[in-house]
Design a protein around this motif. Structure first.
Motif, PDB file in Angstrom:
ATOM      1  N   ARG A 154      -0.634  -5.175  -3.173  1.00 27.22           N
ATOM      2  CA  ARG A 154      -0.838  -4.351  -1.972  1.00 27.22           C
ATOM      3  C   ARG A 154       0.342  -3.392  -1.839  1.00 27.22           C
ATOM      4  O   ARG A 154       1.502  -3.792  -2.007  1.00 27.22           O
ATOM      5  CB  ARG A 154      -0.953  -5.232  -0.723  1.00 27.22           C
ATOM      6  N   LEU A 203       0.099   6.495  -3.468  1.00 31.95           N
ATOM      7  CA  LEU A 203      -0.814   5.552  -2.831  1.00 31.95           C
ATOM      8  C   LEU A 203      -0.418   5.352  -1.376  1.00 31.95           C
ATOM      9  O   LEU A 203       0.770   5.295  -1.051  1.00 31.95           O
ATOM     10  CB  LEU A 203      -0.794   4.204  -3.561  1.00 31.95           C
ATOM     11  N   SER A 204      -1.431   5.221  -0.533  1.00 33.10           N
ATOM     12  CA  SER A 204      -1.183   5.018   0.899  1.00 33.10           C
ATOM     13  C   SER A 204      -0.842   3.559   1.168  1.00 33.10           C
ATOM     14  O   SER A 204      -1.272   2.661   0.426  1.00 33.10           O
ATOM     15  CB  SER A 204      -2.421   5.414   1.704  1.00 33.10           C
ATOM     16  N   ASP A 256      -1.044  -0.164   2.483  1.00 32.43           N
ATOM     17  CA  ASP A 256      -2.158  -1.103   2.594  1.00 32.43           C
ATOM     18  C   ASP A 256      -3.245  -0.895   1.539  1.00 32.43           C
ATOM     19  O   ASP A 256      -4.264  -1.591   1.557  1.00 32.43           O
ATOM     20  CB  ASP A 256      -2.797  -1.067   3.991  1.00 32.43           C
ATOM     21  N   THR A 257      -3.045   0.072   0.629  1.00 34.26           N
ATOM     22  CA  THR A 257      -3.983   0.216  -0.487  1.00 34.26           C
ATOM     23  C   THR A 257      -3.860  -1.000  -1.413  1.00 34.26           C
ATOM     24  O   THR A 257      -2.760  -1.413  -1.747  1.00 34.26           O
ATOM     25  CB  THR A 257      -3.693   1.490  -1.294  1.00 34.26           C
ATOM     26  N   ARG A 258      -4.993  -1.557  -1.789  1.00 33.98           N
ATOM     27  CA  ARG A 258      -4.989  -2.706  -2.696  1.00 33.98           C
ATOM     28  C   ARG A 258      -5.371  -2.238  -4.090  1.00 33.98           C
ATOM     29  O   ARG A 258      -6.330  -1.475  -4.255  1.00 33.98           O
ATOM     30  CB  ARG A 258      -5.945  -3.795  -2.208  1.00 33.98           C
TER      31      ARG A 258
END
Length: 377
Positions: free
Chosen positions: A34, A61-62, A64-66
């Motif tokens: 994460r 990547l933002s 909380d991006t998994r």
């Protein structure tokens, strides 16, 4: 799977001890992560399990991006690759690669079923051969009943739409060929298990676990029922290949349906390959989509014949390719009758011809994988 976007965890032994996670990494291992923070344009803070680490990456990547990560290298300089979900071309390749090794053309399956039927020794074996032969005989169309309704029904029951019905929570179609083959596969595997229980001394090879997309094989022996089982699997795999040929691709806006269509003549069957295409982007003056129907078959007495029928609104064009001169002449003799039949249906014939030879590109083809060997397996 296409793999890209390498991440390199930052390690500074002088300041921070190497985490237990990094010590235990193994090449090929898959990890769930994460994103906690995009610290800098090329620096990410990740959480893998209970471990937090910084990683270099070109990707942004933002929080909380998994992501799913594959371990590419281990210590002293670990590398993790972000696994991307397969796109349409990758899905087609996976399907083709799984089905290609086991598929058999329908004619070859029918021939092998006849051979096994003559070798049956028990009522169970005879019934198994009879049931598989019936599924094969019920597919396709009878020449004396050939018509639009029968062809439409044969396409609907060809097995192409088995998964589509399931995905829409519709009940299984009892006459669907793939449904019937899968039911027969379950029955054969159960009866093969019974044979093994009655004969404990017979060797029990390990189940085929290499292809998780294929129906489970269970314990397979060299019995006649086991050979019938493999023929059922070959038929299912053939349908899967035809389904792979209909998957959309990035370079083609066409929706397509492709299948083997057995045509039954008296006591024998001949296979006609059929491909139906719809191009929603190439519309005519009235906004109608263009359609094309491709046919290809080979009979011993006429050779190979291929045909393409294009329809745009009320305008139709047709070309026939023959590899034999006498077949080509017979086709040209019948073209006036075909034109009259088209016009009787209210269609404007814009092109109608026969060609001696083959089209520049095959009208119908069985998809082949780019690679038969997966280097990442």
């Amino acid at each position: 799977m296409k793999i890209s976007n390498i991440l390199q965890p930052l390690i500074d032994p002088g300041r921070n001890p190497i985490s237990i996670l990094l010590k235990q990494l193994q090449v090929g291992q898959i990890l769930e992560a994460r994103v906690l923070q995009q610290v800098q344009p090329r620096l990410l803070r990740l959480q893998i399990g209970t471990t937090e680490l910084l990683a270099r990456s070109q990707v942004v990547l933002s929080p909380d991006t998994r992501v799913r990560l594959e371990v590419a290298k281990v210590l002293p300089q670990p590398e993790l690759r972000i696994l991307q979900a397969p796109g349409e071309p990758q899905r087609q390749q996976l399907l083709v690669r799984s089905a290609m090794p086991r598929q058999l053309p329908p004619a070859e399956v029918r021939e092998k079923v006849r051979e096994l039927a003559s070798q049956t020794k028990t009522p169970r074996q005879a019934e198994g051969a009879r049931l598989l032969d019936k599924v094969l005989r019920d597919s396709g169309v009878k020449l004396q009943q050939l018509g639009p309704t029968q062809v439409k029904q044969a396409v609907q029951h060809s097995g192409l739409f088995h998964e589509a019905r399931l995905s829409h929570a519709l009940p299984a179609e009892p006459a669907d060929t793939k449904t019937r083959l899968l039911q027969l596969l379950t029955r054969f595997e159960t009866e093969t298990e019974l044979e093994l229980e009655l004969d404990p001394g017979r060797p029990r090879p390990a189940p085929d676990a290499g292809d998780k997309s294929a129906p489970p094989r269970g314990a397979i022996s060299d019995s006649l029922l086991a050979r019938l089982t493999r023929l059922v699997e070959a038929s299912v795999s053939r349908i899967q290949l035809q389904q792979a040929a209909t998957l959309p691709t990035e370079d083609s806006p066409r929706q397509a349906w492709q299948l083997d269509l057995p045509v039954q003549l008296a006591d024998e069957s001949h296979d006609l390959m059929l491909r139906i295409e719809r191009d929603t982007t190439a519309q005519d003056a009235h906004g109608d989509s263009t359609w094309a129907v491709n046919l290809a078959f080979h009979f011993d007495n006429i050779g190979t014949l291929q045909a393409r029928v294009g329809l745009s609104g009320e305008r139709v064009s047709t070309t026939f390719w023959s590899d034999r001169g006498n077949t080509h002449r017979r086709v040209e003799q019948r073209l006036p009758s075909l034109q009259q039949a088209f016009e009787a249906q209210g269609l404007e014939v814009v092109h109608l011809s026969g060609v001696l030879g083959a089209p520049a590109q095959p009208l119908i083809r069985i998809p082949m994988p780019d690679k038969l060997l997966d280097e990442h397996a």
